[in-house]
Design a protein around this motif. Structure first.
Motif, PDB file in Angstrom:
ATOM      1  N   THR A   1     -14.009  -0.258  12.409  1.00 49.09           N
ATOM      2  CA  THR A   1     -13.865  -1.579  13.017  1.00 49.09           C
ATOM      3  C   THR A   1     -12.905  -2.438  12.209  1.00 49.09           C
ATOM      4  OG1 THR A   1     -16.188  -1.356  13.602  1.00 49.09           O
ATOM      5  CG2 THR A   1     -15.172  -3.502  13.962  1.00 49.09           C
ATOM      6  N   GLY A   2     -13.111  -2.467  10.910  1.00 54.09           N
ATOM      7  CA  GLY A   2     -12.274  -3.304  10.053  1.00 54.09           C
ATOM      8  C   GLY A   2     -10.813  -2.891  10.131  1.00 54.09           C
ATOM      9  N   ALA A   3     -10.577  -1.588  10.028  1.00 54.33           N
ATOM     10  CA  ALA A   3      -9.197  -1.106  10.044  1.00 54.33           C
ATOM     11  C   ALA A   3      -8.541  -1.408  11.384  1.00 54.33           C
ATOM     12  CB  ALA A   3      -9.166   0.400   9.761  1.00 54.33           C
ATOM     13  N   THR A   4      -9.305  -1.263  12.453  1.00 54.91           N
ATOM     14  CA  THR A   4      -8.736  -1.512  13.773  1.00 54.91           C
ATOM     15  C   THR A   4      -8.367  -2.986  13.933  1.00 54.91           C
ATOM     16  OG1 THR A   4     -10.163   0.237  14.594  1.00 54.91           O
ATOM     17  CG2 THR A   4      -9.109  -1.166  16.229  1.00 54.91           C
ATOM     18  N   LEU A   5      -9.278  -3.868  13.554  1.00 56.73           N
ATOM     19  CA  LEU A   5      -8.986  -5.302  13.671  1.00 56.73           C
ATOM     20  C   LEU A   5      -7.754  -5.667  12.856  1.00 56.73           C
ATOM     21  CD1 LEU A   5     -12.542  -6.921  13.513  1.00 56.73           C
ATOM     22  CD2 LEU A   5     -10.996  -6.736  15.479  1.00 56.73           C
ATOM     23  N   LEU A   6      -7.736  -5.211  11.618  1.00 52.66           N
ATOM     24  CA  LEU A   6      -6.623  -5.560  10.745  1.00 52.66           C
ATOM     25  C   LEU A   6      -5.304  -5.015  11.296  1.00 52.66           C
ATOM     26  CD1 LEU A   6      -5.707  -6.825   8.091  1.00 52.66           C
ATOM     27  CD2 LEU A   6      -6.181  -4.669   6.957  1.00 52.66           C
TER      28      LEU A   6
ATOM     29  N   VAL B   1     -11.245  -0.905   0.628  1.00 56.59           N
ATOM     30  CA  VAL B   1     -10.177   0.019   0.262  1.00 56.59           C
ATOM     31  C   VAL B   1      -9.755   0.863   1.454  1.00 56.59           C
ATOM     32  CG1 VAL B   1      -9.647   2.070  -1.090  1.00 56.59           C
ATOM     33  CG2 VAL B   1     -10.825   0.158  -2.139  1.00 56.59           C
ATOM     34  N   LEU B   2     -10.742   1.444   2.117  1.00 62.31           N
ATOM     35  CA  LEU B   2     -10.407   2.318   3.235  1.00 62.31           C
ATOM     36  C   LEU B   2      -9.784   1.523   4.375  1.00 62.31           C
ATOM     37  CD1 LEU B   2     -13.398   4.838   3.312  1.00 62.31           C
ATOM     38  CD2 LEU B   2     -11.159   5.086   2.269  1.00 62.31           C
ATOM     39  N   ILE B   3     -10.304   0.331   4.622  1.00 57.99           N
ATOM     40  CA  ILE B   3      -9.763  -0.495   5.705  1.00 57.99           C
ATOM     41  C   ILE B   3      -8.271  -0.754   5.474  1.00 57.99           C
ATOM     42  CG2 ILE B   3      -9.790  -2.839   6.672  1.00 57.99           C
ATOM     43  CD1 ILE B   3     -12.849  -2.772   6.347  1.00 57.99           C
ATOM     44  N   VAL B   4      -7.952  -1.183   4.256  1.00 60.64           N
ATOM     45  CA  VAL B   4      -6.564  -1.519   3.950  1.00 60.64           C
ATOM     46  C   VAL B   4      -5.669  -0.279   4.030  1.00 60.64           C
ATOM     47  CG1 VAL B   4      -5.056  -2.319   2.120  1.00 60.64           C
ATOM     48  CG2 VAL B   4      -7.182  -3.503   2.573  1.00 60.64           C
ATOM     49  N   LEU B   5      -6.161   0.840   3.497  1.00 57.22           N
ATOM     50  CA  LEU B   5      -5.362   2.063   3.524  1.00 57.22           C
ATOM     51  C   LEU B   5      -5.099   2.521   4.959  1.00 57.22           C
ATOM     52  CD1 LEU B   5      -6.972   4.094   0.632  1.00 57.22           C
ATOM     53  CD2 LEU B   5      -4.545   3.648   0.884  1.00 57.22           C
ATOM     54  N   TYR B   6      -6.149   2.572   5.739  1.00 56.09           N
ATOM     55  CA  TYR B   6      -5.989   3.056   7.110  1.00 56.09           C
ATOM     56  C   TYR B   6      -5.053   2.131   7.893  1.00 56.09           C
ATOM     57  CZ  TYR B   6     -10.019   6.056   6.074  1.00 56.09           C
ATOM     58  OH  TYR B   6     -10.862   6.983   5.521  1.00 56.09           O
ATOM     59  N   ALA B   7      -5.228   0.829   7.689  1.00 52.41           N
ATOM     60  CA  ALA B   7      -4.380  -0.122   8.399  1.00 52.41           C
ATOM     61  C   ALA B   7      -2.920   0.091   7.994  1.00 52.41           C
ATOM     62  CB  ALA B   7      -4.824  -1.544   8.104  1.00 52.41           C
ATOM     63  N   ALA B   8      -2.678   0.273   6.677  1.00 49.85           N
ATOM     64  CA  ALA B   8      -1.297   0.413   6.216  1.00 49.85           C
ATOM     65  C   ALA B   8      -0.625   1.623   6.856  1.00 49.85           C
ATOM     66  CB  ALA B   8      -1.262   0.537   4.695  1.00 49.85           C
ATOM     67  N   PHE B   9      -1.387   2.712   7.012  1.00 48.75           N
ATOM     68  CA  PHE B   9      -0.751   3.907   7.545  1.00 48.75           C
ATOM     69  C   PHE B   9      -0.645   3.894   9.069  1.00 48.75           C
ATOM     70  CE2 PHE B   9      -1.061   5.385   3.282  1.00 48.75           C
ATOM     71  CZ  PHE B   9       0.067   6.194   3.161  1.00 48.75           C
TER      72      PHE B   9
ATOM     73  N   ILE C   1       0.817  -1.210   0.000  1.00 48.64           N
ATOM     74  CA  ILE C   1       0.000   0.000   0.000  1.00 48.64           C
ATOM     75  C   ILE C   1       0.855   1.266   0.000  1.00 48.64           C
ATOM     76  CG2 ILE C   1      -1.800   1.264   1.264  1.00 48.64           C
ATOM     77  CD1 ILE C   1      -2.803  -1.285   0.062  1.00 48.64           C
ATOM     78  N   ILE C   2       2.070   1.184   0.521  1.00 50.73           N
ATOM     79  CA  ILE C   2       2.862   2.423   0.578  1.00 50.73           C
ATOM     80  C   ILE C   2       4.122   2.368  -0.283  1.00 50.73           C
ATOM     81  CG2 ILE C   2       3.909   4.139   2.095  1.00 50.73           C
ATOM     82  CD1 ILE C   2       2.197   3.106   4.337  1.00 50.73           C
ATOM     83  N   LEU C   3       4.946   1.329  -0.108  1.00 53.23           N
ATOM     84  CA  LEU C   3       6.245   1.355  -0.793  1.00 53.23           C
ATOM     85  C   LEU C   3       6.103   1.247  -2.311  1.00 53.23           C
ATOM     86  CD1 LEU C   3       9.310   1.483  -0.485  1.00 53.23           C
ATOM     87  CD2 LEU C   3       9.318  -1.009  -0.595  1.00 53.23           C
ATOM     88  N   LEU C   4       5.410   0.199  -2.778  1.00 56.28           N
ATOM     89  CA  LEU C   4       5.297   0.017  -4.228  1.00 56.28           C
ATOM     90  C   LEU C   4       4.624   1.211  -4.894  1.00 56.28           C
ATOM     91  CD1 LEU C   4       4.564  -3.805  -4.620  1.00 56.28           C
ATOM     92  CD2 LEU C   4       6.698  -2.551  -4.951  1.00 56.28           C
ATOM     93  N   PRO C   5       3.494   1.692  -4.340  1.00 58.14           N
ATOM     94  CA  PRO C   5       2.908   2.893  -4.951  1.00 58.14           C
ATOM     95  C   PRO C   5       3.880   4.071  -4.980  1.00 58.14           C
ATOM     96  CG  PRO C   5       1.333   1.898  -3.487  1.00 58.14           C
ATOM     97  CD  PRO C   5       2.614   1.143  -3.307  1.00 58.14           C
ATOM     98  N   ALA C   6       4.690   4.219  -3.920  1.00 57.02           N
ATOM     99  CA  ALA C   6       5.627   5.349  -3.913  1.00 57.02           C
ATOM    100  C   ALA C   6       6.659   5.193  -5.027  1.00 57.02           C
ATOM    101  CB  ALA C   6       6.310   5.459  -2.558  1.00 57.02           C
ATOM    102  N   ILE C   7       7.094   3.958  -5.238  1.00 56.20           N
ATOM    103  CA  ILE C   7       8.054   3.717  -6.322  1.00 56.20           C
ATOM    104  C   ILE C   7       7.391   3.958  -7.674  1.00 56.20           C
ATOM    105  CG2 ILE C   7       9.436   1.927  -7.469  1.00 56.20           C
ATOM    106  CD1 ILE C   7       9.889   0.730  -4.677  1.00 56.20           C
ATOM    107  N   TYR C   8       6.141   3.510  -7.768  1.00 52.18           N
ATOM    108  CA  TYR C   8       5.407   3.686  -9.020  1.00 52.18           C
ATOM    109  C   TYR C   8       5.224   5.172  -9.330  1.00 52.18           C
ATOM    110  CZ  TYR C   8       1.848   2.862 -12.577  1.00 52.18           C
ATOM    111  OH  TYR C   8       1.155   2.826 -13.756  1.00 52.18           O
ATOM    112  N   VAL C   9       5.014   5.960  -8.270  1.00 57.73           N
ATOM    113  CA  VAL C   9       4.878   7.410  -8.452  1.00 57.73           C
ATOM    114  C   VAL C   9       6.151   7.985  -9.055  1.00 57.73           C
ATOM    115  CG1 VAL C   9       4.901   9.571  -7.163  1.00 57.73           C
ATOM    116  CG2 VAL C   9       3.061   7.949  -6.813  1.00 57.73           C
ATOM    117  N   ALA C  10       7.289   7.489  -8.564  1.00 62.71           N
ATOM    118  CA  ALA C  10       8.558   7.971  -9.092  1.00 62.71           C
ATOM    119  C   ALA C  10       8.640   7.672 -10.593  1.00 62.71           C
ATOM    120  CB  ALA C  10       9.716   7.310  -8.356  1.00 62.71           C
TER     121      ALA C  10
END
Lengths: 312, 271, 427
Positions: B73-78, B135-143, A45-54
């Protein structure tokens, strides 16, 4: 446990150091597997997209059309765009105002609350309340009290002859409001970090300093400050990095106007991507933001690197 | 004298942080025409009219709040799941690869979230998951997985490893140890780690703005639409919405105050 | 390892449950239209009647209107239309946000028209159809034209002794000065202008005999006529004839300002007369009237000449990823029928069929019909369509606002606009 895995690599200095530590066990395959979910999220979700942005920043991309390699053309266009420079300058101003404003305010509050204070818990609770507020509500709240002519704070300021904060007409005032808003939302973060750090200052040392005749300032300068300095620096770096992302405050107040005079980097990026559909230019902006963030974070990252490999 | 000064300082600080919130909550109970009354009226006959109109004029509001709940809930669990597993490894083991991966976790935390919207928009579109909770669950979890991992590591660090060793001797597998021995002892860590994700996911704006339109639209997004409607901002309804949106999260934060401090100390300062 | 699987399963189920909760909310499929709120209001309004009612009943389908601001609706729509699987069945688009670059995102409507034609297509003016045709591909059926008229708050005009409908733009300027005053302790701005794009400004520039981008793609806003108009706007802004926060004004803010009496005059689409006089929102119901926008007498050489008012054409389009293209076309046919056009006109829509102006219902409820019909033949689009039109308009507004703020002289600002916009124009 500690001794169990270590001898295999005992010849290496890192392993020798590891053996001295209580937690210095070498991981096995199943342990690496435990890391996988977190790492997959970060990479995917973060690294690959960041590389792709480059990569995208070197292409000309638009709807439906195949990307065309254009080298550094997007960067050239970016650097030639006066709006980009204004956005960068605005970001610089707002970020510094926000970070240092917050640091001072947060430190003041932390010192205030960690001294003599009745109902301390309730006071802390009230001070961190803005942390729970979403940016849209925060913008609505501040817009409401600062509505030109009729918002109660602007009205009160007019009454006492201060003039009003003319954020809807004056670009400088709009940036001031965005900075105020950002400080308001994020001060709890800085405050709590510093408050927690203050709790760790040993009481005996402070008392010793007082006995030795140090006044409040000397005691703070020579005893308290050195103790909380690491936390202070961490708060500083963290807020620099997160403040640079400022978007919603500006977007919801002015959308970057009037005359694109209040744009910040994230708003510039959003416009380039989703209004003008110039994904190459947007990617170049994005990559510039990445480099900037990393540059600011460099001291922190370096310290983290040293610490992690010392224990490795 | 000194104390009076301290008290007035505290009063000013509280006014600064609470005044805008209080104004909004109060105004949400005012009749429409009194909201901008000058001078501001503190005494008024409270009305639920704004809340009634929130329900009738913005029928999407409560379904969208349900979206927020699902996503949070989803983001927190993940996040907590990934962070507990990873935090355990970082707390218990050492090695160059681990150090490198730990450094990587800190590094990616420095990247601005808006950057990933550009490539992820077409990518999620290709996966046909745009405008879904996923989408939002995965994004929030990643960050937030990295901060949460650091928090979990700090808490697991304090669990004596003898307990695990005893369980291992008794023939328990790694996952049994994690679930039966470690997890019950780091509940506080789980709460501290969850807290940050919960606040973030409940309030997040920019990912929701980019990735959701209708089906997975979250509360902050509807509220931003209320800020820009054809007929001018209907402040009463907006304030009712803001009050409904912030009440649960504010109550939660205030109740879990000490975990915020513990989490920040573990996740930011020590990490 | 057995436990691992169970854990993974549990986590997976939680996620799947979260992701699948989506159909639980949207149980019955709705037909989704993305548009500005005005399209919903004129299509379903009570005065003229709901043109979608019969269609909904026939198809046993509810319509969900997703409405956004003018800029936001295009931003979102184009983003949605890129997706491999779209959620929007039909949309309303405005020609000045169009261009050949977005044409691939929408269906070519000519085959649909061959299969099931639109009622009396020849009544719709070819220039309106042309505004939504790119390289021979027709992507939108015109639904609404928004042609500008000149609005006056009569209560305020009486208070300030403005008794006559202005016959020249000089008289408009004089009236705006008179109507800038303090009323019941609140400031009234003589004139309100929407500034999110150049459309409202265009009338003032054209009243001075100037233009922005000509039909043959020449940038002419640096000519003396346009510069004089910019100088006027700057002067207005400095003297408070325009509201202080006018630079944040979109159509929405103009409506509020007129309804609340914070501004007395404006130029906006004729159909807005319904909003301005709406007793639910307006403090001046029935007191805001509309006229044609007059030219500068010094330019036209006589009083009573009309500005080629700005017009824009909203059209109904089908995104290429629309889940229900056939139904979308059937609704487009329904909404563009002669009867629907009349109903929408009564609800405040600018009808794309001239015949609607002859209908007695329209004549009764839309008293401005004759005024609108008078100016329609000479009305002009804000800019001719091209790839970079959106960017060009933003740069233009940016430079205009710089001039208003005093960061540049009007001529210098327009010279800067010229050097930045010319590279964007098609050759």
């Amino acid at each position: 446990m500690t001794a169990g895995a270590a001898p295999l690599t005992a010849a290496r200095p890192a392993a020798r150091r590891a053996r001295r530590l209580p937690g210095g066990t070498r991981p096995g395959a199943s342990h690496y597997a435990l890391l996988a979910p977190a790492q997959i999220l970060l990479v995917g979700i973060i690294l690959l997209p960041a590389i792709y942005v480059a990569w995208m920043s070197l292409q000309k991309v638009s709807f439906g059309a195949d990307p065309v390699f254009v080298g550094l053309e997007n960067y050239r266009a970016l650097l030639a765009d006066s709006v980009f420079w204004r956005a960068a300058w605005n970001t610089f101003l707002v970020v510094n105002a926000v970070v240092y404003g917050e640091l001072l305010l947060g430190l003041g509050l932390a010192l205030l609350v960690s001294g003599w204070m009745p109902y301390r818990k309730i006071v802390i609770a009230l001070l961190i309340a803005p942390y729970a507020i979403n940016e849209v509500s925060a913008v609505a709240m501040w817009r409401f009290v600062l509505e030109p002519d009729i918002g109660m704070v602007n009205w009160a300021m007019l009454q006492i002859g201060l003039g009003q904060l003319d954020w809807s007409a004056d670009p400088a005032d709009a940036l001031v409001l965005a900075a105020l808003l950002s400080i308001w939302i994020h001060t709890p973060f800085t405050f709590l970090i510093l408050y927690a750090a203050l709790q760790s200052v040993p009481q005996e040392i402070k008392e010793a300093a007082t006995v030795d005749g140090a006044n409040a300032w000397q005691s703070f300068r020579h005893v308290t400050l050195p103790f909380i300095l690491p936390a202070l620096l961490v708060a500083l770096v963290f807020r620099y990095i997160t403040a640079m992302r400022i978007f919603s405050e500006i977007w919801l107040l002015t959308e970057g106007g009037p005359a694109r005079m209040t744009e910040v980097l994230a708003v510039y990026l959003y416009r380039a991507a989703f209004r003008y559909h110039e994904f190459g230019l947007a990617s170049a902006t994005a990559f510039a933001m990445v480099l900037l963030s990393l540059a600011v974070a460099a001291p922190y990252l370096y310290a983290a690197w040293l610490k992690m490999f010392r224990h490795a | 004298m000194w104390r009076a000064l301290r008290l007035s300082g505290a009063a000013a600080a509280i006014a600064w942080s609470v005044f805008p919130i209080a104004m909004v909550v109060l105004s949400s109970f005012k009749p429409q025409r009194e909201i901008f009354a000058i001078p501001p009226q503190l005494v008024f006959a409270p009305t639920l009219d704004n809340y009634r109109r929130l329900v009738t004029e913005w029928p999407a509001f409560f379904p969208n709040m349900l979206n927020s709940l699902i996503v949070t809930t989803g983001a927190t669990l993940l996040t907590v799941l990934c962070a507990t597993l990873a935090g355990y490894v970082y707390a218990r083991f050492r090695g160059r690869i681990l150090a490198l991966s730990a450094f990587f976790m800190v590094l990616v935390r420095m990247l601005p979230p808006i950057v990933v919207t550009l490539p992820l928009f077409p990518f999620f579109s290709w996966l046909q998951v745009n405008d879904t909770h996923f989408v939002l669950i995965v994004l929030y979890a990643a960050f937030f997985v990295s901060l949460a991992t650091w928090i979990m590591r700090a808490f697991i660090d304090q669990v004596p490893r003898e307990l695990e060793e005893a369980a291992l001797v008794d023939g328990a597998g790694l996952f049994q140890v994690l679930r039966m021995v470690v997890l019950p002892l780091v509940v506080n860590g789980v709460i501290a780690a969850s807290l940050f994700v919960i606040v973030y996911a409940w309030n997040e704006f920019i990912f929701a703005l980019v990735f959701t339109t209708r089906i997975a639209r979250t509360t902050p997004l509807v509220m931003s639409e209320m800020l820009s409607t054809t007929d001018g901002v209907d402040w009463g309804v907006l304030f009712a919405a803001a009050t409904v949106q912030l009440a649960p999260i504010l109550a939660f934060i205030l109740a879990a105050q000490r975990y915020v401090i513990a989490g920040l100390t573990a996740g930011a300062v020590k990490g | 390892m057995d436990i691992k699987r169970r854990n993974a399963l549990a986590a997976g189920t939680a996620l799947a449950a979260a992701a699948l909760a989506r159909p639980a909310i949207a149980q019955t499929r709705k037909f989704v239209i993305m548009s500005h709120a005005v399209h919903r209001n004129v299509s379903t309004g009570a005065r003229g009647g709901d043109s979608t009612a019969a269609w909904r009943q026939r198809n046993n389908l509810e319509i969900e209107w997703l409405t956004f601001g003018v800029e936001a609706v295009h931003e979102r729509l184009y983003r949605e239309a890129q997706l491999s699987q779209g959620g929007v069945d039909m949309a309303f688009i405005l020609e000045r946000y169009g261009g050949p670059h977005i044409a691939p995102l929408f269906e070519d409507l000519r085959p649909y028209m061959d299969a099931a034609p639109i009622e009396k297509l020849d009544e719709i003016s070819p220039s309106m159809l042309a505004a939504h045709t790119y390289r021979g591909k027709l992507i939108g059926i015109p639904f609404r034209h928004a042609t500008h008229g000149f609005f006056t708050n009569n209560v305020m005009a009486r208070e300030r002794g403005v008794t006559q409908v202005p016959q020249s733009f000089e008289e408009v300027i004089a009236a705006a000065d008179k109507l800038t005053y303090t009323r019941d302790g609140a400031r009234v701005a003589g004139y309100a202008l929407s500034m999110d794009d150049p459309s409202a400004l265009m009338d003032i520039i054209r009243a001075h005999g100037g233009d922005f981008i000509t039909r043959d793609y020449r940038f002419v806003a640096d000519q003396p006529q346009a510069v004089a108009a910019i100088a006027l706007v700057r002067d207005w802004y400095r003297r408070g004839v325009l509201p202080r926060n006018v630079m944040t004004f979109k159509t929405e803010e103009v409506i509020t300002a007129m309804q609340q009496g914070r501004a007395a005059l404006t130029n906006q689409p004729f159909g807005r007369i319904v909003n301005y006089n709406d007793p639910r929102g307006s403090r001046f119901p029935g007191e805001i009237s509309v006229a044609n926008i007059p030219m500068m007498e010094s330019v036209a050489g006589r009083k009573g000449a009309l500005v080629p008012a700005k017009t824009s054409v909203w059209a109904m389009a089908i995104p290429s990823n629309s889940p229900d293209k056939q139904r979308a076309w059937s609704l487009i046919r329904e909404l563009s029928s002669v009867e629907s056009t009349i109903r929408a006109a009564v609800n405040g829509n600018g009808p794309v069929r001239m015949s609607a102006y002859d209908d007695p219902r329209v004549r009764e409820l839309a008293p401005y019909a004759d005024l609108e019909r008078r100016v329609l033949p000479t009305a002009q689009l804000t800019v001719p369509g091209f790839d970079q039109a959106g960017r060009a308009m933003d740069i233009f507004m940016e430079e205009v606002q710089k001039a208003m703020l005093g960061a540049a002289e009007p001529q210098a600002a327009m010279n800067a606009a010229k050097s930045r916009i010319e590279p964007l124009l098609p050759s």
